[in-house]
Design a protein around this motif. Sequence first.
Motif, PDB file in Angstrom:
ATOM      1  N   GLY A   3     -16.787  26.038   1.453  1.00 23.15           N
ATOM      2  CA  GLY A   3     -15.504  26.344   1.982  1.00 23.15           C
ATOM      3  C   GLY A   3     -15.611  26.058   3.707  1.00 23.15           C
ATOM      4  O   GLY A   3     -14.910  26.568   4.404  1.00 23.15           O
ATOM      5  N   VAL A   4     -16.217  25.069   4.116  1.00 21.33           N
ATOM      6  CA  VAL A   4     -16.376  24.634   5.447  1.00 21.33           C
ATOM      7  C   VAL A   4     -15.212  23.781   5.479  1.00 21.33           C
ATOM      8  O   VAL A   4     -14.976  22.911   4.837  1.00 21.33           O
ATOM      9  CB  VAL A   4     -17.784  23.682   5.542  1.00 21.33           C
ATOM     10  N   VAL A   6     -12.769  21.812   8.979  1.00 19.32           N
ATOM     11  CA  VAL A   6     -12.688  21.061  10.171  1.00 19.32           C
ATOM     12  C   VAL A   6     -12.734  22.058  11.454  1.00 19.32           C
ATOM     13  O   VAL A   6     -13.105  21.927  12.399  1.00 19.32           O
ATOM     14  CB  VAL A   6     -11.566  20.122  10.473  1.00 19.32           C
ATOM     15  N   ARG A   7     -11.870  23.312  11.015  1.00 16.07           N
ATOM     16  CA  ARG A   7     -12.079  24.266  12.024  1.00 16.07           C
ATOM     17  C   ARG A   7     -13.321  24.729  12.329  1.00 16.07           C
ATOM     18  O   ARG A   7     -13.572  25.259  13.542  1.00 16.07           O
ATOM     19  CB  ARG A   7     -11.141  25.235  11.696  1.00 16.07           C
ATOM     20  N   ASP A   8     -14.281  24.717  11.484  1.00 15.70           N
ATOM     21  CA  ASP A   8     -15.449  25.423  11.598  1.00 15.70           C
ATOM     22  C   ASP A   8     -16.717  24.312  12.554  1.00 15.70           C
ATOM     23  O   ASP A   8     -17.655  24.967  12.537  1.00 15.70           O
ATOM     24  CB  ASP A   8     -16.374  25.812  10.473  1.00 15.70           C
ATOM     25  N   VAL A   9     -16.188  23.332  12.666  1.00 17.73           N
ATOM     26  CA  VAL A   9     -17.077  22.160  13.493  1.00 17.73           C
ATOM     27  C   VAL A   9     -16.708  22.080  14.695  1.00 17.73           C
ATOM     28  O   VAL A   9     -15.474  21.876  15.112  1.00 17.73           O
ATOM     29  CB  VAL A   9     -17.270  21.154  12.435  1.00 17.73           C
ATOM     30  N   ARG A 134     -14.716  17.297   3.564  1.00 18.04           N
ATOM     31  CA  ARG A 134     -15.969  16.886   3.001  1.00 18.04           C
ATOM     32  C   ARG A 134     -16.979  16.229   4.456  1.00 18.04           C
ATOM     33  O   ARG A 134     -18.141  16.719   4.363  1.00 18.04           O
ATOM     34  CB  ARG A 134     -15.843  15.709   2.199  1.00 18.04           C
ATOM     35  N   ILE A 135     -16.474  15.844   5.090  1.00 17.61           N
ATOM     36  CA  ILE A 135     -17.275  15.263   6.388  1.00 17.61           C
ATOM     37  C   ILE A 135     -17.470  16.257   7.213  1.00 17.61           C
ATOM     38  O   ILE A 135     -18.568  16.441   7.958  1.00 17.61           O
ATOM     39  CB  ILE A 135     -16.258  14.054   7.117  1.00 17.61           C
ATOM     40  N   ALA A 136     -16.702  17.396   7.544  1.00 17.35           N
ATOM     41  CA  ALA A 136     -17.052  18.748   8.202  1.00 17.35           C
ATOM     42  C   ALA A 136     -18.307  19.320   7.567  1.00 17.35           C
ATOM     43  O   ALA A 136     -18.950  19.862   8.249  1.00 17.35           O
ATOM     44  CB  ALA A 136     -15.990  19.592   8.301  1.00 17.35           C
ATOM     45  N   LYS A 137     -18.314  19.366   6.249  1.00 22.51           N
ATOM     46  CA  LYS A 137     -19.186  20.059   5.297  1.00 22.51           C
ATOM     47  C   LYS A 137     -20.681  19.207   5.634  1.00 22.51           C
ATOM     48  O   LYS A 137     -21.531  20.011   5.902  1.00 22.51           O
ATOM     49  CB  LYS A 137     -18.965  20.193   4.071  1.00 22.51           C
TER      50      LYS A 137
END
Length: 149
Positions: A3-4, A6-9, A134-137
Amino acid sequence: MGGVTVRDVDAQKFISAYSAFLKRQGKLPIPGWVDTVKTSASNELPPQDADWFYVRAAACARHIYMRKTVGVGRLRKVHGSTKNRGSRPAHHVDASGSVDRKALQALEKIGVLETDEDKGGRRITQSGQRDLDRIAKTTVDEEEESDEE
């Protein structure tokens, strides 16, 4: 870690990763004037980075992801900067609307964005949101691998 989003990166890490993805993918249509145009009236020179259009498109995609709908006028204000007016006080100058508009149109062509008929402006599509997440993950995974070493 599931559940990653964009907000987490971190913004800079995500934008550089997404711009590299857009360049690798090769589907983003690039206007012919990217090597000569200034990005704002406040700038003296065009961007020195050859891949600046990918970075601008990635920044626009992230900005729209973080908010529901965004138009060109809001992006102009976000990407604008202060103009050096010599001995007079500096003032904020909006960025070029054409650059942001072409970036949004390019992202629309590859299916990341769509126009919002109700409110106006652009919003992120489901497939675009899936790509960005997906890229954020992968960005978070790469960060964790570098921390372990």
